[in-house]
Enzyme design. Sequence first.
Site, PDB file in Angstrom:
ATOM      1  N   PRO A 237      47.420  32.608  47.457  1.00  0.00           N
ATOM      2  CG  PRO A 237      47.172  34.090  45.669  1.00  0.00           C
ATOM      3  CD  PRO A 237      46.385  33.298  46.664  1.00  0.00           C
ATOM      4  CG  ASP A 411      44.755  36.489  49.231  1.00  0.00           C
ATOM      5  OD1 ASP A 411      45.224  36.375  48.085  1.00  0.00           O
ATOM      6  OD2 ASP A 411      43.675  35.991  49.586  1.00  0.00           O
ATOM      7  CG  HIS A 412      50.402  38.632  45.041  1.00  0.00           C
ATOM      8  ND1 HIS A 412      49.995  39.849  44.558  1.00  0.00           N
ATOM      9  CD2 HIS A 412      51.711  38.525  44.707  1.00  0.00           C
ATOM     10  CE1 HIS A 412      51.008  40.450  43.946  1.00  0.00           C
ATOM     11  NE2 HIS A 412      52.056  39.676  44.040  1.00  0.00           N
ATOM     12  NE  ARG A 413      43.181  34.618  46.702  1.00  0.00           N
ATOM     13  CZ  ARG A 413      42.342  33.831  47.364  1.00  0.00           C
ATOM     14  NH1 ARG A 413      41.532  33.024  46.715  1.00  0.00           N
ATOM     15  NH2 ARG A 413      42.294  33.869  48.686  1.00  0.00           N
TER      16      ARG A 413
END
Length: 439
Positions: A237, A411-413
């Site tokens: 993401p 990376d939004h994780r």
Amino acid sequence: MANTKEVKVPDIGDFKDVSIIEVLVQPGDSVSIDTPLIVLETDKATIEVPSTEAGVVQRLTVKVGDRVNLGDVIATITVDADEGETTVPASAPEPEAKEAPPAEKTAPSTLAESQPAAPVETLSDPPEPATSGGSVPPPASPSIRKLARQLGVDLWAVTATGPRGRLLREDVEQYVRESFSRSSSGASATPQNGALAGMLPWPTVDFAKFGAIERQPLVRLRKISGANLTRNWVMIPHVTNFDEADITELEAFRQKVNGEQKGDEPKLTMLAFLIKACVEVLRRYPEYNASLDGEELVLKRYFHIGFAADTPNGLMVPVIRDADQKGLRDIARETAELAKLARAGKLKPEQMQGGCFTVSSLGGIGGTGFTPIINAPEVAILGVTKAEMKPKWDGAQFQPRLMVPLNLSWDHRVVDGASAARFLVTLCGLLSDFRRVCL
Ligand code: CAO
């Protein structure tokens, strides 16, 4: 009457202590002759070991990570006495061409790492048709199972059309096509881990209908990088934050030092300053110097920085190892040498491995911004475009300042927008007063 039979490791050639990388069944599963039980991995191939019995798995005598040899017992199978006669001799399974290992081992690294599979269907030759037994999916080669995993396809849901009920690549592809058309026609598509739900099939167009065309095969590097970039784009993401750094003083300093350059000293490049400043920011924001591994974040205590190099065959990412321990001139020299090797197609695999973070600079070409794709399994990538003189308000008047646009995809994780904004603010601060890198 029930009868217990052993399934043993067949002759797989001149290999000893071969690792088990997958166990495909569990006690209680119904298996047919030829149902794959385990997958072995040698340094040359992955090999599926099929059952030589039809019945129910009573006991597994091996597990993932065990090493086995010819004749070792894998499992005991409870067979029906009448079925006992169907036992087939343990013939050597055919190895499957091993998929290229991740770049950490040997593969050339482009903006991402592993290579696509070169699947080879392997079929051993039992005399009996296999029945799709109970809780096990239809038999399929490792590459087909991997393909299904990557596409989020549940093997149980696919109709196998291969010999003896074996799943073929076409079966998986057909299933995916049907899922697409179900979803695009508005019918409820079965979401397979969310991977493909709602996606339309790639448009098929007869371009020649509209004018003259020429077809060119994609070069190997582009095919590899394309597959990897697609994976990274789909699986990570991505969010991109934008900022701009005032490099007026830094550029003046760079020009001054380069003007004083002696002998064969390398020219100090903006890329070298960027790499050095990024190392400092990564030190302060360790979650960016990391990789996601399942439910863990692997924090790295080393600073290997990749940089995108544009080559005639496509994008490559050489890596400056231990950039924290190198001076600006060393980094400038090394980036120049590595970029030259990349363009000549002479980079060695180890010169592209182990990167923690990537800098992709289009500054020498132009542009005001872009959204780079993260080089998995890294957490972020910095895009840099062309510095430009801009009027900046100093509180009393406009001042001409050299501003360089910075684009951070992350990376939004792993991280959030606020930390990405702070990351960029810190980077801008360091670039606008490079002395702070030494603090
Ligand atoms: N703004 C303005 N000018 C810049 C600049 C910037 N951000 N960065 C570099 N320049 C200028 C430099 O001033 C230099 O001129 P001087 O000779 O006066 O120093 C000139 O551009 C060339 O710079 P350089 O020698 O540092 O080389 P480079 O900027 O071209 O960087 C490399 C080297 C390997 C990063 C580059 O050649 C390259 O391949 N870039 C492409 C990366 C890429 O494709 N990224 C996209 C990935 S996503 O598809």
